[in-house]
Design an enzyme around this catalytic site. Sequence first.
Site, PDB file in Angstrom:
ATOM      1  CG  ASP A  90      94.964  -4.392 -52.692  1.00  0.00           C
ATOM      2  OD1 ASP A  90      95.973  -4.354 -53.412  1.00  0.00           O
ATOM      3  OD2 ASP A  90      93.887  -3.859 -53.011  1.00  0.00           O
ATOM      4  CD  GLU A 142      97.660  -7.934 -52.352  1.00  0.00           C
ATOM      5  OE1 GLU A 142      97.835  -7.171 -53.317  1.00  0.00           O
ATOM      6  OE2 GLU A 142      96.657  -8.677 -52.238  1.00  0.00           O
TER       7      GLU A 142
END
Length: 228
Positions: free
Chosen positions: A49, A121
């Site tokens: 992320d 992610e």
Amino acid sequence: MKLSREQTAFQKRLGHEFDRVELLQNALTHSSVSSATREDNQRLEFLGDRVLGLVMAEALLRADRGASEGQLAPRFNALVRKETCADVAREIDLGAVLRLGRSEMMTGGRRKQALLGDAMEAVIAAVYIDGGFDAAQRVILSLWGSRIETVEADARDAKTALQEWAQARGMQPPRYVETARTGPDHSPVFTIAARLATGEEASASAGSKRQAEQAAAEALLKALGPKG
């Protein structure tokens, strides 16, 4: 440790060949199938992320050197949100190589937006650890592609757009009401109605309240038509 045929094919779709293949396998392992000897992908998701965010922030600055922070922030949010990550994951068929427990497989885990977004992610983090920032940046920019240039159209989410529509007409903000919840506890489906003070409303269903609210707001904006 060797990759399966499916994982090897996935590397090509991803655009990165791993030197440390265990990183890819870790990134593809959901918590429903993890164990004391098989780590899940949650820690990688946390890192991925942040890597995605840095790459996108830099790309947006390069793409529009005159944009203010107020213009850049919604574009950034549109590019890094879970829905966008899940869309990219679908394009490279990440769901086909996810390692899931039986319960998740039985409830369509390979198609779930949250699982796909998280796994995307995690894969980004695996690329970053395996090949460094340049490798991760190359993969991200390739997969996100034209989204960066066309992000302005998606920068305002539907709920924000609907609220601005109401405020411009001196109306109270829209209300979001849960009208139904179906499915098992581990995989619920929420139905949300977006309602304006003047009586107009539209409903939508999704696997999370946030997604259902966004979809309901989008449906209501479309129903309002030229008035929006």
